[in-house]
Design a protein around this motif. Structure first.
Motif, PDB file in Angstrom:
ATOM      1  N   SER A   7       0.851  -1.199   0.000  1.00 35.65           N
ATOM      2  CA  SER A   7       0.000   0.000   0.000  1.00 35.65           C
ATOM      3  C   SER A   7       0.885   1.246   0.000  1.00 35.65           C
ATOM      4  O   SER A   7       0.753   2.121  -0.823  1.00 35.65           O
ATOM      5  CB  SER A   7      -0.867  -0.035   1.257  1.00 35.65           C
ATOM      6  N   ALA A   8       1.856   1.294   0.945  1.00 36.40           N
ATOM      7  CA  ALA A   8       2.644   2.522   1.027  1.00 36.40           C
ATOM      8  C   ALA A   8       3.688   2.507  -0.092  1.00 36.40           C
ATOM      9  O   ALA A   8       4.259   1.460  -0.410  1.00 36.40           O
ATOM     10  CB  ALA A   8       3.348   2.580   2.371  1.00 36.40           C
ATOM     11  N   PRO A   9       3.937   3.682  -0.692  1.00 36.75           N
ATOM     12  CA  PRO A   9       4.961   3.740  -1.742  1.00 36.75           C
ATOM     13  C   PRO A   9       6.329   3.398  -1.154  1.00 36.75           C
ATOM     14  O   PRO A   9       6.603   3.694   0.007  1.00 36.75           O
ATOM     15  CB  PRO A   9       4.921   5.199  -2.193  1.00 36.75           C
ATOM     16  N   PRO A  10       7.205   2.777  -1.934  1.00 32.61           N
ATOM     17  CA  PRO A  10       8.545   2.467  -1.432  1.00 32.61           C
ATOM     18  C   PRO A  10       9.288   3.751  -1.070  1.00 32.61           C
ATOM     19  O   PRO A  10       9.079   4.794  -1.698  1.00 32.61           O
ATOM     20  CB  PRO A  10       9.216   1.777  -2.619  1.00 32.61           C
ATOM     21  N   THR A  11      10.139   3.653  -0.083  1.00 33.94           N
ATOM     22  CA  THR A  11      10.832   4.866   0.390  1.00 33.94           C
ATOM     23  C   THR A  11      11.562   5.568  -0.749  1.00 33.94           C
ATOM     24  O   THR A  11      11.561   6.780  -0.869  1.00 33.94           O
ATOM     25  CB  THR A  11      11.880   4.463   1.446  1.00 33.94           C
ATOM     26  N   ARG A  12      12.181   4.817  -1.662  1.00 33.74           N
ATOM     27  CA  ARG A  12      13.023   5.441  -2.687  1.00 33.74           C
ATOM     28  C   ARG A  12      12.239   5.887  -3.930  1.00 33.74           C
ATOM     29  O   ARG A  12      12.842   6.218  -4.947  1.00 33.74           O
ATOM     30  CB  ARG A  12      14.082   4.426  -3.139  1.00 33.74           C
ATOM     31  N   LEU A  13      10.920   5.860  -3.851  1.00 32.82           N
ATOM     32  CA  LEU A  13      10.112   6.101  -5.057  1.00 32.82           C
ATOM     33  C   LEU A  13      10.476   7.411  -5.757  1.00 32.82           C
ATOM     34  O   LEU A  13      10.518   7.496  -6.979  1.00 32.82           O
ATOM     35  CB  LEU A  13       8.610   6.118  -4.696  1.00 32.82           C
ATOM     36  N   GLY A  14      10.799   8.432  -4.976  1.00 31.10           N
ATOM     37  CA  GLY A  14      11.084   9.748  -5.571  1.00 31.10           C
ATOM     38  C   GLY A  14      12.163   9.687  -6.634  1.00 31.10           C
ATOM     39  O   GLY A  14      12.099  10.368  -7.663  1.00 31.10           O
ATOM     40  N   LEU A  15      13.138   8.813  -6.402  1.00 34.12           N
ATOM     41  CA  LEU A  15      14.258   8.665  -7.337  1.00 34.12           C
ATOM     42  C   LEU A  15      13.743   8.290  -8.726  1.00 34.12           C
ATOM     43  O   LEU A  15      14.148   8.849  -9.741  1.00 34.12           O
ATOM     44  CB  LEU A  15      15.138   7.529  -6.799  1.00 34.12           C
ATOM     45  N   CYS A  16      12.798   7.393  -8.768  1.00 32.58           N
ATOM     46  CA  CYS A  16      12.264   6.916 -10.056  1.00 32.58           C
ATOM     47  C   CYS A  16      11.198   7.873 -10.586  1.00 32.58           C
ATOM     48  O   CYS A  16      11.102   8.100 -11.794  1.00 32.58           O
ATOM     49  CB  CYS A  16      11.608   5.545  -9.879  1.00 32.58           C
ATOM     50  N   ALA A  17      10.445   8.408  -9.606  1.00 34.84           N
ATOM     51  CA  ALA A  17       9.285   9.213 -10.008  1.00 34.84           C
ATOM     52  C   ALA A  17       9.708  10.459 -10.780  1.00 34.84           C
ATOM     53  O   ALA A  17       8.947  11.000 -11.574  1.00 34.84           O
ATOM     54  CB  ALA A  17       8.487   9.602  -8.768  1.00 34.84           C
ATOM     55  N   ALA A  18      10.941  10.875 -10.564  1.00 33.92           N
ATOM     56  CA  ALA A  18      11.414  12.080 -11.255  1.00 33.92           C
ATOM     57  C   ALA A  18      11.209  11.961 -12.763  1.00 33.92           C
ATOM     58  O   ALA A  18      10.847  12.933 -13.431  1.00 33.92           O
ATOM     59  CB  ALA A  18      12.884  12.303 -10.944  1.00 33.92           C
ATOM     60  N   CYS A  19      11.406  10.745 -13.307  1.00 32.69           N
ATOM     61  CA  CYS A  19      11.248  10.576 -14.764  1.00 32.69           C
ATOM     62  C   CYS A  19      10.049   9.692 -15.102  1.00 32.69           C
ATOM     63  O   CYS A  19       9.357   9.927 -16.089  1.00 32.69           O
ATOM     64  CB  CYS A  19      12.494   9.926 -15.365  1.00 32.69           C
ATOM     65  N   HIS A  20       9.804   8.662 -14.261  1.00 31.38           N
ATOM     66  CA  HIS A  20       8.751   7.703 -14.578  1.00 31.38           C
ATOM     67  C   HIS A  20       7.406   8.087 -13.963  1.00 31.38           C
ATOM     68  O   HIS A  20       6.398   7.435 -14.219  1.00 31.38           O
ATOM     69  CB  HIS A  20       9.149   6.311 -14.072  1.00 31.38           C
ATOM     70  N   GLY A  21       7.428   9.119 -13.108  1.00 30.82           N
ATOM     71  CA  GLY A  21       6.183   9.496 -12.438  1.00 30.82           C
ATOM     72  C   GLY A  21       5.929   8.586 -11.248  1.00 30.82           C
ATOM     73  O   GLY A  21       6.341   7.431 -11.270  1.00 30.82           O
ATOM     74  N   PRO A  22       5.258   9.058 -10.181  1.00 31.93           N
ATOM     75  CA  PRO A  22       5.034   8.235  -9.003  1.00 31.93           C
ATOM     76  C   PRO A  22       4.211   6.985  -9.311  1.00 31.93           C
ATOM     77  O   PRO A  22       4.334   5.973  -8.634  1.00 31.93           O
ATOM     78  CB  PRO A  22       4.300   9.169  -8.038  1.00 31.93           C
ATOM     79  N   SER A  23       3.349   7.051 -10.345  1.00 28.85           N
ATOM     80  CA  SER A  23       2.541   5.845 -10.628  1.00 28.85           C
ATOM     81  C   SER A  23       2.870   5.302 -12.023  1.00 28.85           C
ATOM     82  O   SER A  23       2.066   4.577 -12.608  1.00 28.85           O
ATOM     83  CB  SER A  23       1.062   6.181 -10.509  1.00 28.85           C
ATOM     84  N   GLY A  24       4.037   5.645 -12.526  1.00 26.86           N
ATOM     85  CA  GLY A  24       4.525   4.962 -13.718  1.00 26.86           C
ATOM     86  C   GLY A  24       4.000   5.492 -15.036  1.00 26.86           C
ATOM     87  O   GLY A  24       4.062   4.803 -16.055  1.00 26.86           O
ATOM     88  N   HIS A  25       3.479   6.723 -15.004  1.00 28.53           N
ATOM     89  CA  HIS A  25       3.050   7.351 -16.267  1.00 28.53           C
ATOM     90  C   HIS A  25       4.104   8.394 -16.577  1.00 28.53           C
ATOM     91  O   HIS A  25       4.117   9.465 -15.977  1.00 28.53           O
ATOM     92  CB  HIS A  25       1.662   7.980 -16.090  1.00 28.53           C
ATOM     93  N   ALA A  26       5.004   8.007 -17.501  1.00 21.91           N
ATOM     94  CA  ALA A  26       6.169   8.849 -17.755  1.00 21.91           C
ATOM     95  C   ALA A  26       5.750  10.167 -18.382  1.00 21.91           C
ATOM     96  O   ALA A  26       4.858  10.204 -19.228  1.00 21.91           O
ATOM     97  CB  ALA A  26       7.118   8.112 -18.688  1.00 21.91           C
ATOM     98  N   SER A  27       6.395  11.223 -17.931  1.00 26.09           N
ATOM     99  CA  SER A  27       6.067  12.542 -18.487  1.00 26.09           C
ATOM    100  C   SER A  27       7.199  13.028 -19.380  1.00 26.09           C
ATOM    101  O   SER A  27       7.059  14.006 -20.081  1.00 26.09           O
ATOM    102  CB  SER A  27       5.903  13.522 -17.313  1.00 26.09           C
ATOM    103  N   MET A  28       8.331  12.344 -19.356  1.00 23.36           N
ATOM    104  CA  MET A  28       9.473  12.837 -20.126  1.00 23.36           C
ATOM    105  C   MET A  28       9.624  12.029 -21.403  1.00 23.36           C
ATOM    106  O   MET A  28       9.411  10.816 -21.412  1.00 23.36           O
ATOM    107  CB  MET A  28      10.743  12.698 -19.282  1.00 23.36           C
ATOM    108  N   PRO A  29      10.055  12.664 -22.490  1.00 25.70           N
ATOM    109  CA  PRO A  29      10.224  11.940 -23.746  1.00 25.70           C
ATOM    110  C   PRO A  29      11.280  10.848 -23.605  1.00 25.70           C
ATOM    111  O   PRO A  29      12.249  11.001 -22.873  1.00 25.70           O
ATOM    112  CB  PRO A  29      10.687  13.023 -24.734  1.00 25.70           C
TER     113      PRO A  29
END
Lengths: 87, 87
Positions: A5-27
Protein backbone atom coordinates in the motif's frame (compact mmCIF):
# COMPACT_ATOMS: atom_id res chain seq x y z
CA UNK A 1 1.35 -11.26 -3.61
CA UNK A 2 -0.18 -8.60 -1.42
CA UNK A 3 -0.27 -5.14 -2.95
CA UNK A 4 2.23 -2.84 -1.20
CA UNK A 5 0.00 0.00 0.00
CA UNK A 6 2.64 2.52 1.03
CA UNK A 7 4.96 3.74 -1.74
CA UNK A 8 8.55 2.47 -1.43
CA UNK A 9 10.83 4.87 0.39
CA UNK A 10 13.02 5.44 -2.69
CA UNK A 11 10.11 6.10 -5.06
CA UNK A 12 11.08 9.75 -5.57
CA UNK A 13 14.26 8.66 -7.34
CA UNK A 14 12.26 6.92 -10.06
CA UNK A 15 9.28 9.21 -10.01
CA UNK A 16 11.41 12.08 -11.25
CA UNK A 17 11.25 10.58 -14.76
CA UNK A 18 8.75 7.70 -14.58
CA UNK A 19 6.18 9.50 -12.44
CA UNK A 20 5.03 8.24 -9.00
CA UNK A 21 2.54 5.85 -10.63
CA UNK A 22 4.52 4.96 -13.72
CA UNK A 23 3.05 7.35 -16.27
CA UNK A 24 6.17 8.85 -17.75
CA UNK A 25 6.07 12.54 -18.49
CA UNK A 26 9.47 12.84 -20.13
CA UNK A 27 10.22 11.94 -23.75
CA UNK A 28 12.03 8.65 -24.25
CA UNK A 29 11.08 7.42 -20.78
CA UNK A 30 8.88 4.31 -20.67
CA UNK A 31 5.61 3.96 -18.84
CA UNK A 32 6.03 1.43 -16.02
CA UNK A 33 2.49 1.19 -14.68
CA UNK A 34 1.15 -2.36 -14.91
CA UNK A 35 4.31 -3.67 -16.53
CA UNK A 36 5.14 -7.32 -15.91
CA UNK A 37 7.05 -7.69 -12.63
CA UNK A 38 9.53 -10.23 -13.99
CA UNK A 39 10.22 -7.98 -16.98
CA UNK A 40 10.86 -4.99 -14.70
CA UNK A 41 13.25 -7.10 -12.61
CA UNK A 42 15.00 -8.25 -15.80
CA UNK A 43 15.37 -4.68 -17.07
CA UNK A 44 16.64 -3.40 -13.72
CA UNK A 45 19.30 -6.12 -13.60
CA UNK A 46 20.41 -5.14 -17.09
CA UNK A 47 20.61 -1.44 -16.19
CA UNK A 48 22.56 -2.33 -13.07
CA UNK A 49 25.11 -4.58 -14.79
CA UNK A 50 25.41 -2.39 -17.84
CA UNK A 51 24.02 -4.77 -20.44
CA UNK A 52 21.54 -1.99 -20.96
CA UNK A 53 24.02 0.83 -21.12
CA UNK A 54 21.96 3.79 -19.88
CA UNK A 55 24.08 5.96 -17.56
CA UNK A 56 21.17 7.76 -15.92
CA UNK A 57 19.63 4.41 -14.93
CA UNK A 58 22.95 2.98 -13.74
CA UNK A 59 23.47 6.08 -11.60
CA UNK A 60 19.91 6.03 -10.24
CA UNK A 61 20.04 2.35 -9.35
CA UNK A 62 23.62 2.27 -8.03
CA UNK A 63 22.92 3.06 -4.38
CA UNK A 64 19.79 0.89 -4.08
CA UNK A 65 19.75 -2.46 -2.33
CA UNK A 66 18.22 -5.52 -4.02
CA UNK A 67 15.26 -5.25 -1.62
CA UNK A 68 14.69 -1.58 -2.46
CA UNK A 69 14.89 -2.34 -6.19
CA UNK A 70 12.42 -5.15 -5.85
CA UNK A 71 9.99 -3.02 -3.85
CA UNK A 72 10.11 -0.39 -6.64
CA UNK A 73 9.54 -2.99 -9.34
CA UNK A 74 6.60 -4.43 -7.38
CA UNK A 75 5.19 -0.94 -6.81
CA UNK A 76 5.17 -0.01 -10.47
CA UNK A 77 3.85 -3.39 -11.62
CA UNK A 78 0.88 -2.85 -9.28
CA UNK A 79 -0.03 0.57 -10.66
CA UNK A 80 -2.90 0.74 -13.09
CA UNK A 81 -1.80 1.88 -16.51
CA UNK A 82 -3.46 4.80 -18.27
CA UNK A 83 -4.68 4.65 -21.84
CA UNK A 84 -2.36 6.79 -23.99
CA UNK A 85 -3.31 10.41 -24.43
CA UNK A 86 -3.26 10.79 -28.23
CA UNK A 87 -4.25 14.43 -28.31
CA UNK B 1 -1.12 11.06 -35.52
CA UNK B 2 -4.18 9.22 -36.74
CA UNK B 3 -4.81 5.90 -35.08
CA UNK B 4 -4.00 3.04 -37.44
CA UNK B 5 -7.27 1.13 -37.58
CA UNK B 6 -6.18 -2.04 -39.37
CA UNK B 7 -3.51 -4.08 -37.60
CA UNK B 8 -0.10 -3.99 -39.30
CA UNK B 9 0.46 -6.88 -41.67
CA UNK B 10 3.33 -8.33 -39.60
CA UNK B 11 1.46 -8.17 -36.28
CA UNK B 12 1.35 -11.95 -35.94
CA UNK B 13 5.11 -12.06 -35.56
CA UNK B 14 4.96 -9.92 -32.39
CA UNK B 15 1.61 -11.13 -31.17
CA UNK B 16 3.01 -14.61 -30.64
CA UNK B 17 4.65 -13.35 -27.43
CA UNK B 18 3.31 -9.83 -26.85
CA UNK B 19 -0.31 -10.56 -27.74
CA UNK B 20 -2.17 -8.79 -30.58
CA UNK B 21 -2.97 -5.85 -28.32
CA UNK B 22 0.19 -5.83 -26.26
CA UNK B 23 -0.91 -7.77 -23.20
CA UNK B 24 1.89 -10.27 -22.88
CA UNK B 25 0.91 -13.78 -21.92
CA UNK B 26 4.40 -15.27 -21.67
CA UNK B 27 6.67 -14.86 -18.66
CA UNK B 28 9.48 -12.37 -19.08
CA UNK B 29 7.75 -10.68 -22.02
CA UNK B 30 6.78 -7.04 -21.48
CA UNK B 31 3.36 -5.56 -22.00
CA UNK B 32 3.48 -3.11 -24.92
CA UNK B 33 -0.04 -1.67 -24.84
CA UNK B 34 0.03 2.09 -24.35
CA UNK B 35 3.79 2.22 -24.12
CA UNK B 36 5.46 5.44 -25.25
CA UNK B 37 6.02 5.41 -29.02
CA UNK B 38 9.50 6.92 -28.85
CA UNK B 39 10.49 4.40 -26.19
CA UNK B 40 9.25 1.50 -28.36
CA UNK B 41 11.23 2.87 -31.32
CA UNK B 42 14.31 3.19 -29.09
CA UNK B 43 13.97 -0.38 -27.82
CA UNK B 44 13.42 -1.79 -31.32
CA UNK B 45 16.55 -0.05 -32.59
CA UNK B 46 18.52 -1.56 -29.71
CA UNK B 47 17.17 -5.06 -30.38
CA UNK B 48 17.98 -4.65 -34.04
CA UNK B 49 21.56 -3.43 -33.56
CA UNK B 50 22.27 -5.81 -30.72
CA UNK B 51 22.78 -3.27 -27.96
CA UNK B 52 19.93 -5.14 -26.37
CA UNK B 53 21.26 -8.61 -26.92
CA UNK B 54 18.05 -10.66 -27.14
CA UNK B 55 18.34 -13.24 -29.94
CA UNK B 56 14.62 -13.91 -30.26
CA UNK B 57 13.98 -10.19 -30.82
CA UNK B 58 16.87 -9.84 -33.24
CA UNK B 59 15.54 -12.80 -35.22
CA UNK B 60 11.95 -11.54 -35.17
CA UNK B 61 12.93 -8.06 -36.28
CA UNK B 62 15.57 -9.02 -38.83
CA UNK B 63 13.34 -9.33 -41.90
CA UNK B 64 11.21 -6.26 -41.15
CA UNK B 65 11.57 -2.96 -42.96
CA UNK B 66 11.84 0.30 -41.02
CA UNK B 67 8.31 1.15 -42.12
CA UNK B 68 6.93 -2.19 -40.89
CA UNK B 69 8.75 -1.76 -37.58
CA UNK B 70 7.37 1.71 -37.14
CA UNK B 71 3.83 0.57 -37.94
CA UNK B 72 4.12 -2.12 -35.25
CA UNK B 73 5.48 0.36 -32.70
CA UNK B 74 2.64 2.77 -33.51
CA UNK B 75 0.08 -0.02 -33.29
CA UNK B 76 1.13 -1.13 -29.83
CA UNK B 77 1.49 2.41 -28.48
CA UNK B 78 -2.14 3.00 -29.51
CA UNK B 79 -3.52 -0.03 -27.66
CA UNK B 80 -5.16 0.57 -24.33
CA UNK B 81 -3.28 -1.07 -21.50
CA UNK B 82 -4.99 -3.40 -19.06
CA UNK B 83 -4.69 -3.14 -15.29
CA UNK B 84 -2.55 -6.03 -14.06
CA UNK B 85 -4.34 -9.18 -13.05
CA UNK B 86 -2.92 -9.79 -9.58
CA UNK B 87 -4.88 -12.95 -8.82
Amino acid sequence: QTAPSAPPTRLGLCAACHGPSGHASMPGVPNLAGQKLDYLRHALRQYRDGRRDVPVMRTAIGPLSEAELDALARWYSMQSPQPQDHS
